[in-house]
Design an enzyme around this catalytic site. Structure first.
Site, PDB file in Angstrom:
ATOM      1  N   CYS A  39      45.112 103.435  19.619  1.00  0.00           N
ATOM      2  CA  CYS A  39      44.478 103.726  18.337  1.00  0.00           C
ATOM      3  C   CYS A  39      43.201 104.523  18.471  1.00  0.00           C
ATOM      4  O   CYS A  39      42.637 104.964  17.480  1.00  0.00           O
ATOM      5  CB  CYS A  39      44.203 102.424  17.594  1.00  0.00           C
ATOM      6  SG  CYS A  39      43.129 101.336  18.514  1.00  0.00           S
ATOM      7  N   CYS A 108      44.552  95.159  21.295  1.00  0.00           N
ATOM      8  CA  CYS A 108      43.104  95.048  21.153  1.00  0.00           C
ATOM      9  C   CYS A 108      42.556  94.027  22.154  1.00  0.00           C
ATOM     10  O   CYS A 108      41.441  94.181  22.661  1.00  0.00           O
ATOM     11  CB  CYS A 108      42.719  94.633  19.731  1.00  0.00           C
ATOM     12  SG  CYS A 108      43.676  95.472  18.465  1.00  0.00           S
TER      13      CYS A 108
HETATM   14  S1  FES Z   1      43.862  98.316  16.317  1.00  0.00           S
HETATM   15 FE1  FES Z   1      42.364  99.685  16.945  1.00  0.00          FE
HETATM   16  S2  FES Z   1      41.130  98.344  18.139  1.00  0.00           S
HETATM   17 FE2  FES Z   1      42.517  97.001  17.284  1.00  0.00          FE
END
Ligand code: FES
Lengths: 142, 421
Positions: A39, A108
């Site tokens: 992400c 994450c």
């Molecule tokens: S989805 Fe981007 S850091 Fe968790």
């Protein structure tokens, strides 16, 4: 609204709203900064080592609620651990301690594991002798 | 705690008058419009009235040009796939703008897998379709052009008259997705020369569960849902009568109150953006400035050095409902394709928040949002390594470059070992 609904469970929300160990360590012995390829988020963990153990840890995170909660929980969990113990730290521990994360948010917690390991590697790089000593002690213990 | 709903792009509350109109169609007038007895004929009549109300909202000639579906997504799927399959022999090429809604983008992806080709026309940094590229993209094989009236993310109002002229000159049918504009901007299907237009009442105080597709008599589409002969044979399935009735009333009210609603939200939009600009450093508005090129309900913001989901969650915990186009918020972990299409830097796309205004919002709400959002931004910046690194000159700001440090994207690529997408 009478009830509050939350995206994450109450432990995750609590760590997101009131993160533990947020910040930097001035005279850190190791600093690791990693990014999530998925992400594009970034996490930084700083550690202070004393007598082969993690005495203190701090984090800074540019990321989602799970990433902030994961870094808060990870820094809580690793304090007091030996370098060797910390080296085998896994994101699953963070997930479990947080009482679970949505599947799409597991990465994450991986970010927290990676940031911690990068901080440990940085420490080892800075202190080759100390690291060697830890390794010897461990091999004896094993 | 003050509750401020700033996500009217996703839903609006059903008006009491709309709800009242719907109620008997659940209990008393429960008939099926396909039945030939009193119960069926009565709801058939109600359906006709709702079609007239929908037709009036968009300047259509006749209620016979109005088709009911289950929602906006189904309407755009029917418009695009229906037109593609109906005109297969003529050609297998479609043209859309690069910032269409996912229901359009993904219909195109589907058609491409089935052998169609498609051109996605670029937009300006404000999100305005490039008319010269649009014109150049149309070929003799093109069977449909799809351009939305207003963008769902950044609120950009497209130059529909010009788009319509190009399509008329080239003799290609035009489909206009009006999901983000219906009830908030005047729509005139004839002025645009549109072959098809879609919209949903839940964006203007009607119920969910009903979508509308206007189809000009000359436009050819085939049915995508097969069954009985409902909706002129173009959409099988029992009609959702209560929602259709409510949607019709909502459309009638929207038409009556359009000017009044815009007069209410437009000053709030300005107040909100002015307030944020003044109180939150390193914040940017994506799309056009409030004014003729932007719908009066929408603000799309990028707050630098912090991520969008965190902002959204903290807003929510403070009673403020907003949306975000950040990758962390999306289930696919990708930033909104609209932000990509306008060429927004990944770092800014990550810090994205979308606020959409409605009738209930007040000046006091706006002031509360400005004050709260400033606190949220500084709380998250306190946690952000990027803010720290910016302050130390390691990385630079995209919004207001200082000339020191590398770009965020460069830095992110270095620490993650991969370029951010
Ligand atoms: S989805 Fe981007 S850091 Fe968790």
């Amino acid at each position: 609204m009478s009830e509050t609904y939350t995206l994450y469970n109450s432990t995750v929300m609590e760590h997101f709203m009131n993160p533990r160990n947020m910040g930097d360590l001035k005279d850190a012995d190791g600093v690791g900064e990693v990014g999530a390829a998925a992400c594009g988020d970034i996490m930084k963990i700083s550690i202070k080592i004393k007598d082969g153990r993690i005495e203190d840890a701090r984090f800074k995170t540019f990321g989602c609620g799970s990433a902030i909660a994961s870094s808060s929980m990870a820094t809580e969990l690793i304090k007091g651990r030996t370098i060797d113990e910390a080296m085998s730290f896994s994101n699953q521990e963070v997930v479990d301690a947080l009482g679970g994360l949505p599947p799409v948010k597991i990465h994450c917690s991986v970010l927290a594991e990676e940031a911690l390991k990068a901080a440990l590697e940085d420490y080892v790089k800075r202190n080759p002798s100390a690291a060697a000593k830890v390794a010897t002690t461990d091999s004896v213990a094993a | 705690m003050r509750q401020v709903f700033l996500d009217h792009q996703s839903a609006t509350p059903v008006l009491p008058e709309v709800f009242d109109a719907m109620r008997p169609y659940f209990t008393e007038y429960f008939g099926n419009a396909s039945s030939l007895h009193q119960h069926g004929l009565r709801v058939r009549d109600a359906l006709k009235r709702a079609r007239q109300q929908m037709a009036a909202l968009i300047g259509a000639d006749s209620e016979e040009e109005i088709y009911f579906t289950s929602d906006g997504t189904e309407s755009s799927n029917l418009a695009i796939n229906g037109a593609a399959y109906a005109n297969e022999r003529k050609g297998k090429h479609l043209v859309i703008s690069a910032t269409e809604h996912p229901s359009v983008m993904n219909s195109l992806d589907f058609l491409e897998k089935q052998g169609w080709t498609c051109t996605r026309v670029g937009v300006t940094p404000q999100g305005m379709i490039r008319l010269d590229e649009l014109e150049a993209a149309i070929t003799p094989q093109t069977v449909l052009v799809a351009v939305h009236h207003v963008n769902h993310d950044i609120g950009t109002i497209q130059p529909m008259r010009e788009v319509g002229q190009i399509c008329t000159t080239k003799n290609v049918p035009l489909y206009v997705d009006c999901e983000a504009s219906a009830g908030w901007l005047p729509i005139d299907v004839k002025e645009w020369g549109a072959a098809m237009v879609s919209f949903s009442p839940h964006r203007f105080y009607g119920p969910k569960g009903v979508g509308v597709l206007y189809r000009n008599r000359k436009a050819r589409i085939v049915s995508m849902i097969h069954g009985g002969v409902q909706e002129g044979g173009r959409r099988a399935g029992t009609e959702n009568i209560p929602a259709i009735v409510g949607g019709g009333v909502a459309a009638e009210i929207a038409q009556e109150r359009l000017t009044q609603r815009v007069a209410h939200v437009a000053p709030l939009q300005k107040r909100l953006w002015e307030g944020l600009k003044l109180n939150v450093p390193y914040i940017q508005l994506n799309g056009s400035e409030p004014g003729p090129d932007r719908i009066a309900t929408n603000l799309n913001l990028s707050t630098e050095f912090i991520e969008g989901e965190g902002q959204l969650l903290l807003c929510d915990m403070n009673g403020i409902a907003v949306a975000s186009g950040s990758s962390c918020v999306s289930k696919s972990l990708k930033v909104s394709h609209v932000l990509g299409a306008i060429g927004l830097d990944h770092a800014l796309a990550q810090g994205n928040i979308i606020m959409t205004l409605g009738e209930v919002n007040t000046e006091a709400d706006i002031d509360y949002v400005v004050e709260t959002f400033a606190k949220i931004a500084s709380k998250l910046r306190g946690m952000s390594p990027m803010w720290d690194e910016f302050e130390h000159g390691v990385i630079d700001s995209v919004i207001a470059p200082t000339g020191r440090g590398k770009s965020f994207s460069q830095h992110a690529a270095e620490v993650s070992g991969k370029p951010a997408h």
